[in-house]
Design an enzyme around this catalytic site. Structure first.
Site, PDB file in Angstrom:
ATOM      1  N   HIS A 117      47.877  44.314  24.127  1.00 46.73           N
ATOM      2  CA  HIS A 117      47.716  44.934  25.447  1.00 46.73           C
ATOM      3  C   HIS A 117      47.796  43.821  26.485  1.00 46.73           C
ATOM      4  CE1 HIS A 117      46.337  47.056  28.868  1.00 46.73           C
ATOM      5  NE2 HIS A 117      45.115  46.543  28.861  1.00 46.73           N
ATOM      6  N   CYS A 144      42.973  51.868  28.407  1.00 45.84           N
ATOM      7  CA  CYS A 144      43.982  50.891  27.970  1.00 45.84           C
ATOM      8  C   CYS A 144      44.213  50.899  26.463  1.00 45.84           C
ATOM      9  CB  CYS A 144      43.599  49.487  28.437  1.00 45.84           C
ATOM     10  SG  CYS A 144      43.544  49.334  30.223  1.00 45.84           S
ATOM     11  N   ASN A 182      49.035  44.815  34.392  1.00 47.37           N
ATOM     12  CA  ASN A 182      48.367  45.645  33.394  1.00 47.37           C
ATOM     13  C   ASN A 182      48.768  47.105  33.605  1.00 47.37           C
ATOM     14  OD1 ASN A 182      46.592  47.131  31.835  1.00 47.37           O
ATOM     15  ND2 ASN A 182      44.768  45.967  32.423  1.00 47.37           N
TER      16      ASN A 182
HETATM   17  O1  UT7 Z   1      42.841  46.465  30.625  1.00 47.30           O
HETATM   18  C1  UT7 Z   1      41.486  46.732  30.451  1.00 47.30           C
HETATM   19  C2  UT7 Z   1      40.751  45.517  30.123  1.00 47.30           C
HETATM   20  N1  UT7 Z   1      40.659  44.659  31.279  1.00 47.30           N
HETATM   21  C3  UT7 Z   1      40.585  43.373  31.112  1.00 47.30           C
HETATM   22  O2  UT7 Z   1      40.672  42.882  29.996  1.00 47.30           O
HETATM   23  C4  UT7 Z   1      40.331  42.520  32.315  1.00 47.30           C
HETATM   24  C5  UT7 Z   1      39.355  41.453  31.958  1.00 47.30           C
HETATM   25  N2  UT7 Z   1      38.961  40.620  33.068  1.00 47.30           N
HETATM   26  C6  UT7 Z   1      39.790  39.729  33.663  1.00 47.30           C
HETATM   27  O3  UT7 Z   1      40.965  39.678  33.376  1.00 47.30           O
HETATM   28  C7  UT7 Z   1      39.193  38.753  34.654  1.00 47.30           C
HETATM   29  O4  UT7 Z   1      37.805  38.827  34.602  1.00 47.30           O
HETATM   30  C8  UT7 Z   1      39.660  38.964  36.117  1.00 47.30           C
HETATM   31  C9  UT7 Z   1      41.120  38.551  36.244  1.00 47.30           C
HETATM   32  C10 UT7 Z   1      39.489  40.411  36.497  1.00 47.30           C
HETATM   33  C11 UT7 Z   1      38.853  38.096  37.059  1.00 47.30           C
HETATM   34  O5  UT7 Z   1      38.900  36.741  36.669  1.00 47.30           O
HETATM   35  P1  UT7 Z   1      37.570  35.867  36.620  1.00 47.30           P
HETATM   36  O6  UT7 Z   1      37.991  34.503  36.255  1.00 47.30           O
HETATM   37  O7  UT7 Z   1      36.624  36.590  35.692  1.00 47.30           O
HETATM   38  O8  UT7 Z   1      37.104  35.868  38.128  1.00 47.30           O
HETATM   39  P2  UT7 Z   1      35.777  36.495  38.781  1.00 47.30           P
HETATM   40  O9  UT7 Z   1      35.833  37.991  38.749  1.00 47.30           O
HETATM   41  O10 UT7 Z   1      34.581  35.838  38.171  1.00 47.30           O
HETATM   42  O11 UT7 Z   1      35.941  36.017  40.280  1.00 47.30           O
HETATM   43  C12 UT7 Z   1      35.971  34.633  40.600  1.00 47.30           C
HETATM   44  C13 UT7 Z   1      36.123  34.480  42.102  1.00 47.30           C
HETATM   45  C14 UT7 Z   1      35.161  35.327  42.927  1.00 47.30           C
HETATM   46  O12 UT7 Z   1      34.789  34.570  44.040  1.00 47.30           O
HETATM   47  P3  UT7 Z   1      33.333  33.850  44.086  1.00 47.30           P
HETATM   48  O13 UT7 Z   1      32.338  34.960  43.944  1.00 47.30           O
HETATM   49  O14 UT7 Z   1      33.332  32.909  42.918  1.00 47.30           O
HETATM   50  O15 UT7 Z   1      33.342  33.194  45.421  1.00 47.30           O
HETATM   51  C15 UT7 Z   1      36.001  36.494  43.390  1.00 47.30           C
HETATM   52  O16 UT7 Z   1      35.553  37.034  44.604  1.00 47.30           O
HETATM   53  O17 UT7 Z   1      37.450  34.911  42.492  1.00 47.30           O
HETATM   54  C16 UT7 Z   1      37.352  35.850  43.580  1.00 47.30           C
HETATM   55  N3  UT7 Z   1      38.447  36.795  43.480  1.00 47.30           N
HETATM   56  C17 UT7 Z   1      39.635  36.609  44.066  1.00 47.30           C
HETATM   57  N4  UT7 Z   1      40.125  35.614  44.852  1.00 47.30           N
HETATM   58  C18 UT7 Z   1      41.395  35.730  45.277  1.00 47.30           C
HETATM   59  C19 UT7 Z   1      38.476  37.962  42.789  1.00 47.30           C
HETATM   60  N5  UT7 Z   1      39.669  38.543  42.940  1.00 47.30           N
HETATM   61  C20 UT7 Z   1      40.418  37.712  43.732  1.00 47.30           C
HETATM   62  C21 UT7 Z   1      41.734  37.773  44.224  1.00 47.30           C
HETATM   63  N6  UT7 Z   1      42.188  36.771  44.984  1.00 47.30           N
HETATM   64  N7  UT7 Z   1      42.579  38.815  43.935  1.00 47.30           N
END
Ligand code: UT7
Length: 321
Positions: A248, A113, A278
């Site tokens: 980004h 990225c 993204n």
């Molecule tokens: O471009 C390169 C750089 N990349 C980035 O900068 C991305 C950085 N990271 C992020 O943007 C975020 O961490 C994400 C958007 C990827 C995830 O958000 P988060 O607030 O960190 O959520 P999480 O990964 O901690 O997941 C929270 C919950 C989980 O459920 P439990 O374990 O709490 O029950 C996931 O299973 O959300 C669940 N989950 C979803 N639920 C519905 C993860 N993906 C989904 C989904 N729909 N698509």
């Protein structure tokens, strides 16, 4: 003093749009979750013919047209991608051929990225030494081909597209249009946080994107804040001097935190993540193309760009339009 001026910008987005609702029909997710956690509402997904070379060529042609420069005047093509048409030759040479060029040089950059910022830094260095006078820097990505479409934690986050800028050497002092400085970083100790599990000659590995999202998020917020500050400090400038943040586009929450850190009102931060998701190395030039195209970014404006991606790699660029 030689300055690398951005004289044209262009973008290309695939024809097909896929909304969050459409994804939620085949995946355990929802528009509410995706929009609340990321700001994404839809993404463009490439058809078979819309390869990185195809889209990069369209974006490059648009940048050349905006600058009023013929392809024959381009000395170098630097194309950032993690999803090249082939392992080699570089997608950049396919763009070169598609533009009808047989002169100059062309190569790809692999910095995920951060690829566009890396490419911009290299082109700036080539221009400042006088080695070349004109360069195309392109980000072109087809992440839809490396996503695990059963993994809701990653597949909802990305989209396809391409963006390009034309850089031309100009003369001027520190206040003149051009790239003021670029700042690049990498730390391979964090390679396991965001990578594609696969490579040429390893058929047992599927070649899918893997990400520890919340850890990448934490690194993004702190490392991007650091590189933004170093860009301003290197030029004796302050937050108040920035006219536009063109970040980004990974997550609306990261973008908002950077805007807040800079004390910029929301309308001075260019946001496309809601419509493009993204697009990795393509996200900054696509956002630039939009904001230059609709007249928001104008001559004389100071534009700050920043990105973080797999590697981890990260960096920033400060540019006077
Ligand atoms: O471009 C390169 C750089 N990349 C980035 O900068 C991305 C950085 N990271 C992020 O943007 C975020 O961490 C994400 C958007 C990827 C995830 O958000 P988060 O607030 O960190 O959520 P999480 O990964 O901690 O997941 C929270 C919950 C989980 O459920 P439990 O374990 O709490 O029950 C996931 O299973 O959300 C669940 N989950 C979803 N639920 C519905 C993860 N993906 C989904 C989904 N729909 N698509």
């Amino acid at each position: 003093m030689i300055r690398a001026r951005i004289t044209g910008v262009g973008g290309y987005l695939p024809r097909r749009v896929v909304t969050n609702d459409e994804l939620s029909r085949s995946l355990d997710t929802s528009d509410e979750w995706i929009a609340a956690r990321t700001g994404i509402r839809q993404r463009h997904i490439a058809d078979k013919d819309e390869t990185a070379a195809f889209m990069g060529t369209r974006a490059a042609a648009a940048a050349l047209a905006q600058a009023g420069v013929a392809a024959a005047g381009v000395d170098a093509i630097i194309l950032a991608t993690a999803t090249p048409d082939d392992a080699f030759p570089a997608t950049a040479v396919r763009v070169q051929a598609a533009l009808g060029l047989a002169t100059g040089f062309a190569f790809d950059v692999s910095a995920a990225c951060s690829g566009f910022v890396y490419g911009l830094a290299m082109a700036d260095a080539f221009l400042r030494t006088g080695m070349i006078r004109t360069a195309l820097v392109i980000g072109s990505e087809v992440y839809s081909r490396i996503l695990d479409w059963t993994d809701r934690g990653t597949c909802v986050l990305f989209g396809d597209g391409a963006g390009a800028v034309l850089l031309q050497a100009g003369d001027g002092d520190a206040g003149a249009p051009g790239i003021l400085s670029t700042h690049l970083h990498a730390n391979g100790a964090h390679a396991g946080l965001l990578y594609v599990d696969g490579a040429v000659g390893q058929p047992e590995r599927p070649g899918h994107l893997v990400m520890k999202g919340s850890e990448v998020f934490r690194h993004a917020v702190t490392k991007l804040a650091g590189t933004v500050d170093e860009a301003l400090a290197a030029n004796g400038l302050s937050h108040a001097d920035v006219d536009w943040l063109v970040p980004h586009q990974a997550n609306r929450r990261i973008i908002d935190s950077m805007g807040k850190k800079l004390g910029l009102p929301a309308e001075r931060v260019v946001v496309t993540v809601d419509r493009h998701a993204n697009t990795s190395a393509a996200s900054i030039p696509l956002a630039l193309a939009e904001a230059v195209g609709d007249g928001r970014i104008q001559a004389g404006h100071l534009v700050l760009m920043e990105a973080l991606g797999g590697g981890l790699t990260w960096g920033s660029a400060l540019v006077r339009f």
